[in-house]
Design an enzyme around this catalytic site. Structure first.
Site, PDB file in Angstrom:
ATOM      1  N   LYS A  54      35.489  56.103  32.680  1.00  0.00           N
ATOM      2  CA  LYS A  54      34.480  56.519  33.654  1.00  0.00           C
ATOM      3  C   LYS A  54      35.059  56.462  35.072  1.00  0.00           C
ATOM      4  CE  LYS A  54      30.681  54.956  30.730  1.00  0.00           C
ATOM      5  NZ  LYS A  54      29.706  53.902  30.416  1.00  0.00           N
ATOM      6  N   GLN A  98      27.895  48.145  32.527  1.00  0.00           N
ATOM      7  CA  GLN A  98      28.378  48.519  31.203  1.00  0.00           C
ATOM      8  C   GLN A  98      27.747  47.619  30.143  1.00  0.00           C
ATOM      9  OE1 GLN A  98      30.433  51.149  30.428  1.00  0.00           O
ATOM     10  NE2 GLN A  98      30.062  50.603  28.287  1.00  0.00           N
ATOM     11  N   ASP A 121      22.729  55.762  35.441  1.00  0.00           N
ATOM     12  CA  ASP A 121      22.688  55.795  33.974  1.00  0.00           C
ATOM     13  C   ASP A 121      21.305  56.206  33.475  1.00  0.00           C
ATOM     14  OD1 ASP A 121      24.905  55.473  32.395  1.00  0.00           O
ATOM     15  OD2 ASP A 121      24.910  53.278  32.498  1.00  0.00           O
TER      16      ASP A 121
END
Ligand code: NAD
Length: 302
Positions: A54, A98, A121
């Site tokens: 990412k 994460q 997200d």
């Protein structure tokens, strides 16, 4: 029939090149460089690889990415305080935590601490709720990537029967909402669904996100269906496969995504796109009907 393969790497390259142009425009016109803060806790090797991918993808298009790395036994309060600081930092546009987090963490209290304007997200309750009414700020990256793949190959979603196998909060449920928003008729199946095949066989668009290799075999697929395989499974041999019997089903579907190289790269791409969108919104003139464009309004008043 042999299905056409939807090349997620190629679609990603195209979107990432658009992303690079958006970043260049933000720099030139508003003197803003989008920036993503990435928080990782613990030593999960797969998580570290995802985070590296990412951050590299961000940097490749000119988005700054900063890693905040915590040991597995970190005090959750330290992470929550960091999120508070990042929420208040005008130079940070996206915050990514994460997952998974170690057991001492309450995942929801962490995810809901991120300000919805920086929730790239798309996991904050505000964004999840926004998805229900079709007004989300940031769509969750994996189902958003699937919608982009469908759009890219010109699949008309309205009026189609869409069946989703898997009902998780990060893939299956938001996928259903996005397809419904575009006027598909949607069914969601999960591990307790009786006779999965009686649902999947009706699907014009079949999205599979169960985490079970070989779950979908040709007899379960309607001729000419579009099959999107979200699953990522590592076999004992080390090979990475999806949830769909690719070789079998490609003989029956009209379009199919491979694993790897289908949905996976799109997830990362949509994260980067969301981060740039956040920077675009934060630096735009406030729109009167958009509470998120007004950084001065506290979250609890939204
Ligand atoms: P999850 O474990 O949270 O949810 C799995 C869902 O599938 C559940 O709703 C469960 O009821 C259902 N399910 C399990 N077995 C089933 C069966 N035999 N029949 C029907 N339904 C069944 O998983 P998740 O986080 O949603 O991820 C699903 C898969 O997608 C995993 O393989 C994961 O690695 C992959 N994934 C890929 C990406 C990507 O970027 N490509 C992103 C997220 C997840």
């Amino acid at each position: 029939m042999s299905a056409r393969i939807i090349d997620g790497n190629a679609v990603s390259r195209k979107i990432r090149s658009d992303c690079a142009e958006r970043v260049a425009r933000l720099r030139a016109e508003r003197n803003v460089t989008p920036s993503l803060a990435v928080i990782i806790v613990g030593d999960d090797q797969a998580s570290r690889i995802y985070v590296r991918n990412k951050m590299k993808a961000a940097e490749d298009v000119g988005v700054i990415s900063r890693l905040h790395d915590f040991a597995a036994d970190a005090d959750p309060d330290l992470v929550l305080h960091l999120i508070d600081r990042l929420n208040d930092d005008p130079l940070v546009h996206g915050i990514l935590v994460q997952l998974p987090l170690p057991p001492q963490f309450n995942i929801y209290s962490v995810l809901h601490r991120i300000h919805p304007r920086k929730d790239v997200d798309g996991f904050h309750l505000y964004n999840v709720g926004g998805l229900v009414v079709g007004r989300t700020v940031f769509s969750p990256c994996t189902p958003y990537g699937v919608m982009k793949l469908l759009q890219h190959v010109g699949i008309e979603v309205a009026g189609q029967n869409a069946v989703i196998v898997g009902a998780s909060n990060i893939v299956g449920k938001p996928m259903a909402l996005m397809l419904m928003q575009q006027e598909a008729t949607v069914a969601i199946c999960h591990a307790r669904t009786r006779d999965l095949a009686q649902f999947t066989i009706l699907a014009d668009i079949l999205v599979v996100a169960a985490g079970v290799p070989g779950l979908i075999v040709p007899q379960m697929v309607k001729s000419g269906a579009v099959v999107i395989d979200v699953g990522i499974n590592r076999l004992p041999s080390g090979k990475i496969v999806g949830d769909v019997d690719f070789e079998g089903v490609r003989g029956k579907a009209s379009y199919i995504t491979p694993v790897p190289g289908g949905v996976g790269p799109m997830t990362v791409t949509m994260l980067i796109s969301n981060t740039i969108l956040s920077a675009e919104q934060a630096s735009a003139a406030p729109a009167l009907d958009d509470p998120f464009a007004r950084a001065d309004i506290p979250l609890e008043q939204i």
